[in-house]
Design a protein around this motif. Structure first.
Motif, mmCIF file in Angstrom:
data_model
loop_
_atom_site.group_PDB
_atom_site.id
_atom_site.type_symbol
_atom_site.label_atom_id
_atom_site.label_comp_id
_atom_site.label_asym_id
_atom_site.label_seq_id
_atom_site.Cartn_x
_atom_site.Cartn_y
_atom_site.Cartn_z
ATOM 1 N N LYS A 130 0.834 -1.207 0.000
ATOM 2 C CA LYS A 130 0.000 0.000 0.000
ATOM 3 C C LYS A 130 0.868 1.256 0.000
ATOM 4 O O LYS A 130 0.581 2.232 -0.695
ATOM 5 N N VAL A 131 1.940 1.208 0.797
ATOM 6 C CA VAL A 131 2.852 2.350 0.866
ATOM 7 C C VAL A 131 3.570 2.534 -0.466
ATOM 8 O O VAL A 131 3.718 3.661 -0.959
ATOM 9 N N LEU A 132 4.012 1.427 -1.072
ATOM 10 C CA LEU A 132 4.682 1.523 -2.372
ATOM 11 C C LEU A 132 3.761 2.150 -3.410
ATOM 12 O O LEU A 132 4.184 3.015 -4.194
ATOM 13 N N ASN A 133 2.507 1.711 -3.431
ATOM 14 C CA ASN A 133 1.549 2.246 -4.401
ATOM 15 C C ASN A 133 1.301 3.729 -4.163
ATOM 16 O O ASN A 133 1.235 4.519 -5.112
ATOM 17 N N LEU A 134 1.157 4.116 -2.892
ATOM 18 C CA LEU A 134 0.931 5.526 -2.576
ATOM 19 C C LEU A 134 2.140 6.369 -2.972
ATOM 20 O O LEU A 134 1.997 7.457 -3.537
ATOM 21 N N CYS A 135 3.338 5.849 -2.714
ATOM 22 C CA CYS A 135 4.558 6.578 -3.062
ATOM 23 C C CYS A 135 4.651 6.766 -4.576
ATOM 24 O O CYS A 135 5.037 7.850 -5.045
ATOM 25 N N GLU A 136 4.265 5.753 -5.321
ATOM 26 C CA GLU A 136 4.295 5.860 -6.782
ATOM 27 C C GLU A 136 3.252 6.856 -7.276
ATOM 28 O O GLU A 136 3.534 7.691 -8.151
ATOM 29 N N GLU A 137 2.058 6.792 -6.706
ATOM 30 C CA GLU A 137 0.978 7.689 -7.114
ATOM 31 C C GLU A 137 1.327 9.156 -6.842
ATOM 32 O O GLU A 137 1.009 10.034 -7.648
#
Length: 233
Positions: A81-88
């Motif tokens: 979830k953190v990886l996805n948020l960081c990418e977004e």
């Protein structure tokens, strides 16, 4: 460098002391429900909080465009979830189970030894970690990282706390008074035993590594680890 400290326990206080000694400024501190200073002023945030608070802390910084370094363990079920948020959000994030320079060199030594031992299945593998009695998660994130390094380079399939079985890397976690962190990997056979061990003597090594990572992360975008910070292959 202007720092935000998310979590103000023993590690947070050690980071503050060493950061100030190095000429940095702490502009924001979050301790449980209390906050002091202005997070928006920070160049980088360092999170050594609790598994329950880490996701909120990391997400808040990414959403606010503040690079964040986290050494909190026990929350990795939400890592994607953190990886996805960081990418977004085109954010900047470093997570490490251990920021000690010595431990990160030890990770490399662990993988090298695992490769060498992979052809000799008569050796039983065990990991033992010892930490202070206030540590909330078991096994430690460092022990899990060591187990994953072994699994990647041998026929082992999983790690397990006090586990058994040919496909398992067992991790034994001990909690003792005032232990900064000890990790030992042992390969044992009827004939002999091979072991490697890392023992921390103070929290300063972890704190200095976290400050180094925070300095490195400035003006970078993406998700990184200590191998990137230290230039370790």
């Amino acid at each position: 460098m202007k720092l935000a400290l998310l979590g103000y326990g023993k590690m947070g206080k050690t980071i503050e002391r060493l950061a100030v000694e190095a000429g940095h400024e702490v502009v924001f501190i979050k301790d449980r429900a209390n906050e002091r200073g202005d997070l928006a002023e920070a160049d980088v945030a360092i999170d050594f909080s609790t598994p329950e608070a880490a996701i909120e802390n990391i997400s808040r910084c990414i959403m606010d465009g503040i690079p964040i370094v986290s050494g909190t363990t026990g929350w990795l079920k939400d890592y994607d979830k953190v990886l996805n948020l960081c990418e977004e959000r085109n954010g900047s994030f470093i997570y490490a189970s251990n920021f000690s320079i010595g431990v990160n060199l030890f990770f490399g030594l662990n993988e090298y030894l695992a490769k060498q031992m992979s052809s000799w299945p008569m050796y039983d593998i065990n990991i033992e970690e010892i930490h202070h009695t206030e540590k909330k998660d078991a096994p430690s994130g460092t022990a899990i990282s060591l187990a994953e390094g072994i699994i990647k380079n041998t026929a082992k399939e999983a790690w397990q706390l006090d586990g058994q079985g040919d496909a398992v890397v067992p991790i034994h976690a001990k909690r003792e008074e005032d232990v900064k962190g000890t990790h030992e990997i042992t390969y044992s056979s009827e004939i002999d035993t091979i072991s490697i061990k890392h023992e921390a003597h103070s929290r300063d090594g972890f704190a200095k590594g976290a400050i180094l990572a925070a300095q490195w992360l400035q003006n970078k975008k993406g998700v990184f680890g200590m191998k990137d910070v230290l230039g370790i292959e």
